[in-house]
Design an enzyme around this catalytic site. Structure first.
Site, short mmCIF file in Angstrom:
data_model
loop_
_atom_site.label_atom_id
_atom_site.label_comp_id
_atom_site.label_asym_id
_atom_site.label_seq_id
_atom_site.Cartn_x
_atom_site.Cartn_y
_atom_site.Cartn_z
N GLY A 132 -8.50 4.09 -3.93
CA GLY A 132 -8.60 2.71 -3.49
C GLY A 132 -9.25 2.66 -2.11
N LEU A 133 -9.02 1.58 -1.40
CA LEU A 133 -9.64 1.45 -0.08
C LEU A 133 -9.27 2.62 0.81
CD1 LEU A 133 -9.34 -2.34 0.70
CD2 LEU A 133 -11.37 -1.03 0.14
N ALA A 134 -8.00 2.99 0.82
CA ALA A 134 -7.58 4.07 1.69
C ALA A 134 -8.09 5.42 1.18
CB ALA A 134 -6.06 4.08 1.81
N ARG A 152 4.20 -16.86 3.39
CA ARG A 152 4.43 -16.51 1.99
C ARG A 152 5.91 -16.45 1.61
NH1 ARG A 152 -0.09 -11.68 1.24
NH2 ARG A 152 -1.86 -13.11 1.27
N GLU A 211 -1.32 1.46 1.23
CA GLU A 211 -0.06 0.81 0.83
C GLU A 211 1.02 1.84 0.52
OE1 GLU A 211 -0.47 -1.98 -2.43
OE2 GLU A 211 1.65 -2.50 -2.41
N ARG A 252 3.95 -8.42 5.26
CA ARG A 252 2.54 -8.22 5.56
C ARG A 252 1.85 -9.57 5.68
NH1 ARG A 252 -1.89 -8.43 2.83
NH2 ARG A 252 -0.99 -8.38 0.75
#
Lengths: 246, 212, 674
Positions: free
Chosen positions: C82-84, C370, C465, C475
């Site tokens: 993923g992004l990480a 949220r 995450e 978050r």
């Protein structure tokens, strides 16, 4: 609703495979197509049968993992929709639905409806990137990009790499996929230094993978869940010709 | 494909213009046919232009077919296992779907057409008659089936050209901008339509007796 | 950090030749549900002291460097793309390390980061609206309800600006203004406009940027990619993480890959609830295996519930779809005033509607954070005023916006979201109000890591995450992408060097350690295949998810958590005795993959409940009904709970290690959105 499914079953790459007919009953119109297959699979498992293997992940139309040819149309007849976002309300009660994997030599079947799309990754490896190691980038505002170019680049960049374009193309061509990346990067100033070499390398890799040639039928764009514009292919051709003439 | 196609389209345009001379009468038409044979004369031998044209055309047709066949073979290789369900076209584009069988029909037509109009083998007047007489004879109402075949072939060529021309623009990368793209798409349709009308005009007029 | 793996018992399969009928001793059997022991406190020893703005510089300078010639002799395993994980693998490859990257999908481009819609925060202050690194730091610490580390968050805010530069240089087509400069918007209640976005597909575009960088390294030969491989065990040898055991999901082969360091970037565990906005394949297996080998688990109960998701439509539901939070900018949330009001929304007159967010929170109205919006929706549904199937939904109405701005303007802003909604529900939101309901979206908890992103197993780094580090108990919107990329592009590649500089002393990996890890994997697979019971793994997963949602979801009480802690072990035992996994271990077997993941979710679920039970305060996404103020708002207990709960796994039940949190810069205050 009750449905008859004709599904391609193939136990592995060496198996010849065949169509198998299943009945599914009490399908809710609010189910997604994949949820309908989940229901079938839960039943098959309990009956001691092998469940139907199919790729899927995000189930919200963005990861590009799912994809099957439904009644002869990649991702089904609903426009701009991935298989996971297709809902059963678009089918009629009692319908017979044929479900097949993407068919292309560079997408060999792994099992049932699961195919190997690593050829797409190799096309990207050939040049679908901007060479910029982490930490070496100038300030993001160093180069302004006309909004029009940024928007057009974005339109091409939304490709999810699902492979429907190949599955739908009568020639089994991967032009739309390849062109989407060439267009995305080719429209931005950041993509200019490698623009020619990128186009040449990616097109050559696409051909080397065994995809068919483009005859501009437009089937790819028509089934593309993200509506990647057809003129990306013209852009790819122009860039390729330009690189070849150098 | 695009390059050979372009050669053939240029030829068709010239051919059509020549054909239309039939409306100017037998003299004009025959004179034009004669001029084709003697152009450049006396500096060049007779039939120089025609021979060059013929060679270029034969080469273009051969290469065009070769390209088509290799594309089709590549396509077959790219999809060794066919779909069980009939693939349903989502793009519309009837012209697009006629390209391959349309091409075959056109080849058959060209053979007939050469035997009819060029060599006169299957023409009632035979090879020795003037081009005007051969043309008039070829499309007499009694030979309606020839005319019909000709019409069908012309429509096929029209369809073939509409997709072919546009496809050539796309393959050469000319259709990147929406404005240009729409113009070229319209252009392809117009050129195809003009060619069909231009080619069909003479035989139809002969068949209904306007041109005798 | 001392770690003695050899003294621990092999946790998974008690017998090498299991039989379906044999009584099964369970993987984790704490003496009594919910009990735990408290161990030594834990400290983050890597964060430098001194002014917060200098700490990252200091650490970068202190970190030992690896000789460039040595880098290619060092192997780093990165699990997840993923992004990480994608950005980390690419960057490590660029630096010259030998990288092995693994993902369970068919391509690294599919990781679930791709589904992030909203945007990415960065303290660029391109608007000149008063943003700064310090403000982003401040907002994030406060938004996290004071359960994140100041040092980490400050670094995140610092690095955020580099991320945007990097992404733009890669060709990420961020939204731009007519002048050609980047557009930003304010997001998630932030008072500055610092969120960069690419229409509603920011995650996709950033992920493709990282993916392309990764593919470039694969082509260059620095990264060896293994797709359709699932990590099932970590190899710990000599007290260090030295490799992974993976299953080739196509051939079924169990493979061992050894390395000098292992990086887990395997995402969150929201799928423990079965229904969440995560991808179907998202799972906890990688981090749970690491946890059982000695990596502490930080704040497992911190879960984020997103208020604007499309409600469940039936029992067959397989996942939930998020609708961008931006909808709340123009949509008004309401339910009927009267309980069980079955009328169509259009037939309910204005004075019989309850715009409850506007009523309770007049200052913020529909734009409350949220967690508050989620809980308010739950409350009105619990009162029996919910709408749609099962009464689990509230209206998000655009009628006013359409009247005020015109249909075209609304379509321009939200057209694609409306289309998505209609595709899924078959209802036209221009005419009928949308129905929304909260759904599990993100897990702030994860493996405990220090400032270097290293877990309590030396050589095991955890990023994105999958770790617990930067978001505290809640978050903020558009911060997940920022953290994943900060970790992968900028933080880990520096800090891992400090560890790898000492690789000369690591010594060879002991064969016994490899054999043991492989055997654990094999036994587990054999056992799942041999039960041959009468229920599918999915049906257990659904039931577990239901328990978690009902008892450890948006609102938790001691009673509900105890109930969950009773039910989960029972259900888990039934699972191990009655699950039916068809087929064999050879070749592609998706049912087997799923069963393995569910088995781990069972164990994680219990730890989440233990954590939720022990934290008797409310904070961020963790709302304990017992801890609320007179207005029903979350009440933190800073005196007793201003710490990170880092859980150690032992065969005798979890052990709690507390990491005290100090706030030198941001004063602890109670959030208020009234």
């Amino acid at each position: 609703m009750n449905l008859t499914l004709k599904i391609w079953r193939q136990s592995g790459s060496s198996d010849k495979g065949r169509m198998v007919t299943y009945r599914v009953e009490d399908v809710s119109p609010d189910m997604s197509f994949l949820e309908m297959l989940d229901v079938l699979n839960e039943r098959l498992i309990l009956e001691g049968d092998d469940p139907v293997a199919f790729d899927h992940d995000c189930r919200e139309g963005i990861c590009g993992m799912c994809g099957m040819v439904i009644n002869g149309v990649a991702h089904g007849e609903q426009r701009a929709t991935t298989t996971c976002q297709l809902h059963m309300r678009h089918f009629e009660d009692g319908a017979v639905i044929t479900i097949e994997p993407w068919r292309a030599a560079p997408f060999p079947v792994i099992k049932d409806l699961v195919v190997d799309r690593s050829s797409f990754d190799r096309i990207i490896q050939a040049g679908g990137f901007v060479s910029v190691p982490a930490g070496s980038a100038p300030d993001a505002h160093a180069v302004p990009v006309p909004k029009e170019d940024a928007d057009a680049a974005f339109d091409a960049a939304t490709c999810i790499g699902c492979g429907a374009c190949v599955a739908a193309c009568p020639n089994g061509s991967a032009s739309l996929f390849t062109a989407a990346k060439i267009t995305h990067l080719g429209l931005l100033p950041q993509g200019q230094p490698e623009r020619d070499s990128r186009a040449r390398a990616m097109v050559e890799q696409m051909d080397a993978e065994g995809f068919g040639g483009c005859t501009n039928t437009g089937e790819c764009t028509a089934v593309c869940p993200k509506g990647i514009p057809f003129d990306t292919i013209a852009r790819m051709n122009a860039d390729y010709l330009r690189s070849a003439s150098k | 494909m695009a390059v050979t196609g372009a050669v053939l389209v240029l030829f068709l345009l010239g051919h059509m213009l020549g054909n239309l001379k039939i409306f100017l009468g037998a003299g004009s038409f025959n004179h034009y046919a004669d001029w084709l044979r003697t152009v450049g004369s006396p500096a060049l031998p007779d039939r120089t232009l025609l021979t060059i044209t013929e060679i270029v055309l034969v080469l273009a047709v051969a290469l065009h077919m070769w390209a088509a066949v290799s594309l089709a073979r590549r396509a077959a290789k790219a999809r060794p296992v066919k779909y069980a369900a009939k693939r349903r076209s989502q793009a519309g584009g009837y012209a697009t779907r006629t390209m391959r069988y349309g091409g075959v029909i056109i080849v058959l037509f060209v053979i007939w057409h050469l035997l009819d109009m060029t060599f006169g083998t299957v023409n009632p007047e035979g090879g020795d008659a003037t081009p005007y007489d051969r043309m008039i004879a070829g499309f007499q109402p009694g030979r309606w089936w020839v005319g019909l075949f000709y019409l069908v072939a012309m429509v096929m060529i029209g369809l073939h050209l509409r997709h072919g021309l546009w496809s050539a623009f796309q393959s050469l990368g000319l259709t990147r901008r929406p404005r240009v793209r729409n113009a070229l798409r319209a252009g392809a349709a117009v050129v195809s339509a003009v060619l069909v009308v231009g080619f069909v005009a003479a035989p139809v007029c002969i068949m209904i007796g306007v041109v005798k | 950090m001392k770690f003695r793996r050899r003294q621990q018992q092999e946790p998974v399969a008690p017998s090498p030749s299991p039989s379906p009928s044999s009584s099964v001793s369970l993987p984790v059997s704490p003496p009594r549900p919910g009990t735990y022991r408290t161990g030594e406190p834990i400290r983050d020893t890597k964060a430098p002291s001194g002014p917060v703005e200098d700490r990252w510089d200091t650490r970068r300078f202190q970190a030992k460097l690896v000789n460039p010639a040595n880098k290619r002799k060092l192997t780093v395993i990165v699990v997840g793309t993923g992004l990480a994980g994608g950005s980390a693998a690419a960057t490590l490859g660029e630096l010259g390390y030998k990288v092995k990257s693994f993902c369970y999908q068919d391509s690294p481009r599919r990781a679930h980061s791709i589904a992030a819609q909203g945007g990415i925060n960065a303290a660029k202050n391109y608007r000149g609206d008063g943003d700064s690194v310090y403000r982003l730091f401040y907002d994030t610490v406060k938004g996290g309800d004071f359960r994140a580390r100041e040092s980490n968050v400050y670094r995140l805010a610092q690095v955020s600006v580099n991320i945007i530069d990097q992404a733009v240089a890669q060709g990420v087509p961020f939204a731009r203004e007519y002048g050609g400069l980047l557009d930003t918007r304010s997001f998630g209640g932030a008072q500055v406009s610092r969120t960069f976005y690419a229409r509603g597909q920011t995650g996709q575009q950033l992920l493709l940027g990282a993916y392309q960088a990764l593919e470039r390294q694969i082509a260059a030969g620095t990264v060896e990619m293994h797709t359709r491989h699932e990590m099932l065990e970590i190899v710990v040898s000599g007290g260090r993480a030295r490799g992974v055991v993976v299953r080739d999901m196509v051939t079924g082969e169990i493979e061992t890959h050894l390395a000098d360091a292992v990086v887990l970037a395997t995402g969150g565990y929201g799928n423990v609830f079965f229904l969440s906005t995560n991808a179907k394949g998202c799972n906890t297996t990688a981090i749970w295996r690491a946890h059982k080998k000695g990596a502490y688990f930080g704040n497992p109960c911190f879960t984020q519930i997103h208020p604007t998701c499309i409600p469940v439509s039936g029992d067959y539901q397989s996942k939930l779809t998020l609708m961008s939070e931006s909808l709340r900018n123009d949509g008004r949330v309401w339910v009927p005033l009267r309980k069980g009001d079955g009328r169509a929304p259009a037939d309910i007159p204005e004075d019989e509607r309850d715009y409850y967010l506007e009523r309770i929170y007049p200052a913020f109205g529909n734009l409350v954070p949220r967690d508050i919006a989620s809980r308010a929706a739950k409350n009105v549904c619990d009162e029996g005023r919910g709408v749609g199937p099962g009464g689990l939904g509230v209206y998000l109405d655009f009628a006013d916006a359409i009247a005020r701005l015109g249909r075209d303007a609304v379509e321009k802003k939200y057209g694609n979201l409306f289309e998505m909604y209609e595709r899924i529900t078959g209802e036209n939101p221009y005419e009928v109000p949308m129905r929304i309901y909260p759904a599990v979206h993100y897990t702030m908890g994860g493996l405990w890591v220090d400032y270097d992103l290293q877990s309590t197993i030396p050589g095991l780094f955890v990023i994105g995450e999958a770790n617990f580090s930067d978001h505290g108990a809640n978050r903020l919107g558009a911060s997940a992408l920022m953290q994943g990329l900060a970790d992968g592009y900028f933080v880990l590649p520096t800090t891992i060097g400090d560890y790898l500089a000492g690789a000369g002393a690591f010594g060879p990996v002991e064969e016994d350690d490899v054999a043991e890890a492989r055997k654990a994997v094999q036994d587990r697979i054999d056992r799942l295949l041999s039960v041959n019971g009468t229920r599918t793994a999915d049906s257990y997963h659904r039931e577990l998810g239901r328990i978690m949602w009902d008892y450890c979801g948006m609102e938790r009480t001691e009673e509900s958590l105890r109930k969950a802690l009773e039910r989960i072990p029972e259900l888990r035992e039934e699972f191990w005795n009655n699950v039916k996994v068809p087929g064999d271990a050879e070749g592609l077997n998706q049912a087997l993959e799923r069963a393995g993941r569910v088995a781990d979710f069972f164990e994680l679920a219990e730890l989440m409940c233990v954590d939720a039970l022990h934290r008797t305060e409310s904070c961020g996404g963790h709302f304990r009904a017992e801890s609320q103020d007179a207005d029903g708002e979350a009440l933190r207990d800073d005196e007793n709970f201003a710490y990170v709960a880092a859980w150690e796994w032992t065969p005798d039940g979890p052990v709690l290690h507390k990491e005290e949190l100090d706030y030198e810069y941001v004063k602890m205050t109670q959030r208020s959105y009234k």
